[in-house]
Design a protein around this motif. Structure first.
Motif, PDB file in Angstrom:
ATOM      1  N   GLY A  80       0.812  -1.216   0.000  1.00 54.85           N
ATOM      2  CA  GLY A  80       0.000   0.000   0.000  1.00 54.85           C
ATOM      3  C   GLY A  80       0.839   1.257   0.000  1.00 54.85           C
ATOM      4  N   GLU A  81       1.913   1.250   0.778  1.00 58.67           N
ATOM      5  CA  GLU A  81       2.795   2.419   0.813  1.00 58.67           C
ATOM      6  C   GLU A  81       3.496   2.620  -0.527  1.00 58.67           C
ATOM      7  OE1 GLU A  81       5.366   1.926   4.166  1.00 58.67           O
ATOM      8  OE2 GLU A  81       3.715   2.168   5.594  1.00 58.67           O
ATOM      9  N   SER A  82       3.736   1.555  -1.246  1.00 61.45           N
ATOM     10  CA  SER A  82       4.345   1.670  -2.576  1.00 61.45           C
ATOM     11  C   SER A  82       3.332   2.134  -3.617  1.00 61.45           C
ATOM     12  CB  SER A  82       4.919   0.323  -3.010  1.00 61.45           C
ATOM     13  OG  SER A  82       5.913  -0.096  -2.114  1.00 61.45           O
ATOM     14  N   LEU A  83       2.071   1.836  -3.396  1.00 62.57           N
ATOM     15  CA  LEU A  83       1.019   2.191  -4.353  1.00 62.57           C
ATOM     16  C   LEU A  83       0.603   3.656  -4.227  1.00 62.57           C
ATOM     17  CD1 LEU A  83      -0.736   0.896  -6.531  1.00 62.57           C
ATOM     18  CD2 LEU A  83      -2.393   0.325  -4.763  1.00 62.57           C
ATOM     19  N   LEU A  88      -0.921   8.991  -6.576  1.00 65.55           N
ATOM     20  CA  LEU A  88      -0.768  10.452  -6.604  1.00 65.55           C
ATOM     21  C   LEU A  88      -0.347  10.930  -7.995  1.00 65.55           C
ATOM     22  CD1 LEU A  88       0.949  11.217  -3.185  1.00 65.55           C
ATOM     23  CD2 LEU A  88      -1.312  11.954  -3.945  1.00 65.55           C
ATOM     24  N   GLY A  89       0.540  10.180  -8.625  1.00 69.69           N
ATOM     25  CA  GLY A  89       0.938  10.508  -9.995  1.00 69.69           C
ATOM     26  C   GLY A  89      -0.228  10.430 -10.962  1.00 69.69           C
ATOM     27  N   LYS A  90      -1.091   9.427 -10.795  1.00 69.80           N
ATOM     28  CA  LYS A  90      -2.274   9.293 -11.661  1.00 69.80           C
ATOM     29  C   LYS A  90      -3.253  10.443 -11.440  1.00 69.80           C
ATOM     30  CE  LYS A  90      -1.641   5.462 -13.918  1.00 69.80           C
ATOM     31  NZ  LYS A  90      -1.606   5.429 -15.380  1.00 69.80           N
ATOM     32  N   ALA A  94      -4.332  13.061 -14.253  1.00 67.41           N
ATOM     33  CA  ALA A  94      -5.733  13.245 -14.604  1.00 67.41           C
ATOM     34  C   ALA A  94      -6.126  14.720 -14.573  1.00 67.41           C
ATOM     35  CB  ALA A  94      -6.625  12.455 -13.646  1.00 67.41           C
ATOM     36  N   VAL A  95      -5.554  15.487 -13.656  1.00 67.17           N
ATOM     37  CA  VAL A  95      -5.907  16.907 -13.539  1.00 67.17           C
ATOM     38  C   VAL A  95      -5.075  17.752 -14.495  1.00 67.17           C
ATOM     39  CG1 VAL A  95      -5.866  18.898 -11.977  1.00 67.17           C
ATOM     40  CG2 VAL A  95      -6.682  16.702 -11.167  1.00 67.17           C
TER      41      VAL A  95
END
Length: 167
Positions: A80-83, A88-90, A94-95
């Motif tokens: 989870g910490e790696s994901l 955040l990059g995605k 997206a924005v």
């Protein structure tokens, strides 16, 4: 932090145990028919009085199911910490790049869910390792106490009371 304190406390206890006969040897002596630990003659091939890593692992053996839970929680929390940086990059993509609000909302929801799951499994990991450490400490202290109770009177003549009670 409590795991570090528990380790330091157990380390101090381990150094004191070096002065006493090994509790693992005491178990072997019991199987041979006696608890005469103070006057026991050392054999050439007898075990050392220091605790080995194998002895420590054998004292942790009753907690193997808790270790499995802790390592599973560790694995899920690490994943989870790696994901989280990936998500955040995605969200930023997206924005900033695509200006897609649907992807923004979807990845934000994934990020919140991932952070929640990671937090739960991080807490589970920490608490499980803390319980295992506490149970190990109790087991080691019980063996120390049993070993002290089996000592002959000569041991107490040569060892100060403060040295025994400070551990």
């Amino acid at each position: 932090l409590s795991v570090v304190f528990s380790f330091v406390e157990n380390w101090n206890l381990r150094h004191y145990l070096r002065k006493l006969p090994n509790p693992m040897i005491a178990v072997a002596d019991e199987e041979e028919g006696g608890w005469n630990m103070g006057a026991r003659k050392e054999k050439k091939n007898s075990k050392s009085t220091e605790l080995s890593f194998k002895d420590v692992l054998s004292m942790c053996l009753p907690d193997w199911p808790l270790f499995l839970v802790a390592f599973f929680a560790l694995t899920v929390a690490a994943a989870g910490e790696s994901l989280i940086p990936f998500l955040l990059g995605k969200i930023i993509d997206a924005v900033a790049l695509y200006r897609n609000t649907e992807d923004f909302h979807r990845y934000t929801l994934y990020l919140v869910a991932t952070a929640a799951v990671t937090g739960v499994f991080t807490g589970l990991r920490g608490s499980t390792f803390m319980v295992v450490g506490a149970r190990f400490s109790v087991r080691m202290r019980q063996r120390l106490f049993d070993s002290i109770l089996r000592q002959e009177v000569a041991f107490f003549d040569s060892t100060k009371t403060g040295e025994i009670t400070s551990r």
